[in-house]
Design a protein around this motif. Sequence first.
Motif, PDB file in Angstrom:
ATOM      1  N   TYR A  36       0.864  -1.267   0.115  1.00  0.00           N
ATOM      2  CA  TYR A  36       0.009  -0.165  -0.069  1.00  0.00           C
ATOM      3  C   TYR A  36       0.951   1.326  -0.040  1.00  0.00           C
ATOM      4  O   TYR A  36       1.588   1.518   1.024  1.00  0.00           O
ATOM      5  N   PRO A  37       0.882   2.041  -0.905  1.00  0.00           N
ATOM      6  CA  PRO A  37       1.725   3.164  -1.171  1.00  0.00           C
ATOM      7  C   PRO A  37       1.528   4.173  -0.384  1.00  0.00           C
ATOM      8  O   PRO A  37       2.424   4.983  -0.115  1.00  0.00           O
ATOM      9  N   ALA A  38       0.398   4.613  -0.085  1.00  0.00           N
ATOM     10  CA  ALA A  38      -0.085   5.852   0.680  1.00  0.00           C
ATOM     11  C   ALA A  38       0.239   5.989   2.236  1.00  0.00           C
ATOM     12  O   ALA A  38       0.717   4.772   2.697  1.00  0.00           O
ATOM     13  N   GLU A  39       0.671   7.074   2.616  1.00  0.00           N
ATOM     14  CA  GLU A  39       1.079   7.238   4.283  1.00  0.00           C
ATOM     15  C   GLU A  39      -0.388   6.801   5.013  1.00  0.00           C
ATOM     16  O   GLU A  39      -1.184   7.391   4.619  1.00  0.00           O
ATOM     17  N   LEU A  40       0.182   5.811   6.000  1.00  0.00           N
ATOM     18  CA  LEU A  40      -0.867   5.507   6.803  1.00  0.00           C
ATOM     19  C   LEU A  40      -0.276   6.052   8.271  1.00  0.00           C
ATOM     20  O   LEU A  40       0.690   5.517   8.759  1.00  0.00           O
ATOM     21  N   ARG A  41      -1.308   6.732   8.887  1.00  0.00           N
ATOM     22  CA  ARG A  41      -0.799   7.385  10.062  1.00  0.00           C
ATOM     23  C   ARG A  41      -0.409   6.127  11.204  1.00  0.00           C
ATOM     24  O   ARG A  41       0.373   6.344  11.950  1.00  0.00           O
ATOM     25  N   ASP A  42      -1.259   5.090  11.081  1.00  0.00           N
ATOM     26  CA  ASP A  42      -1.310   3.998  12.046  1.00  0.00           C
ATOM     27  C   ASP A  42      -0.746   2.885  11.423  1.00  0.00           C
ATOM     28  O   ASP A  42      -0.807   1.639  11.955  1.00  0.00           O
ATOM     29  N   ARG A  43       0.081   3.020  10.316  1.00  0.00           N
ATOM     30  CA  ARG A  43       1.044   1.932   9.760  1.00  0.00           C
ATOM     31  C   ARG A  43       2.031   0.918  10.829  1.00  0.00           C
ATOM     32  O   ARG A  43       1.682  -0.122  10.815  1.00  0.00           O
ATOM     33  N   ARG A  44       2.665   1.641  11.574  1.00  0.00           N
ATOM     34  CA  ARG A  44       3.391   0.880  12.669  1.00  0.00           C
ATOM     35  C   ARG A  44       2.604  -0.109  13.651  1.00  0.00           C
ATOM     36  O   ARG A  44       2.746  -0.815  13.943  1.00  0.00           O
TER      37      ARG A  44
END
Length: 106
Positions: A36-44
């Motif tokens: 998934y290329p978009a920035e995710l605030r909660d990716r971590r």
Amino acid sequence: MAQRGPVAAEPDTGVDPRVEALRSAVHRMRRELDAYPAELRDRREAERELDVLAASVHSGAPATEELRHALLLLAAAVGSVSALALPLAAVREAVELFGTAPRAAH
């Protein structure tokens, strides 16, 4: 040519099919999240919960309550991302295979 006789079944590996389903769903979710290329605030947070789920699979007998908690946090982290809806649903379905956790007596 027609096949004769019964088809040989897969050998019994002794692995719980629920564990295999969860392992596969977690692996797919990880792949989709990584792609998934978009920035995710909660990716971590999503990655942490996938690590928890993956570790529970390796234990062989995951605790239902732990699975549900990790799923809840994973859904909170990526639930609004439509591109991740199908892999998240697969993780949810795999967790549901383990049934419900017993309720504590009050």
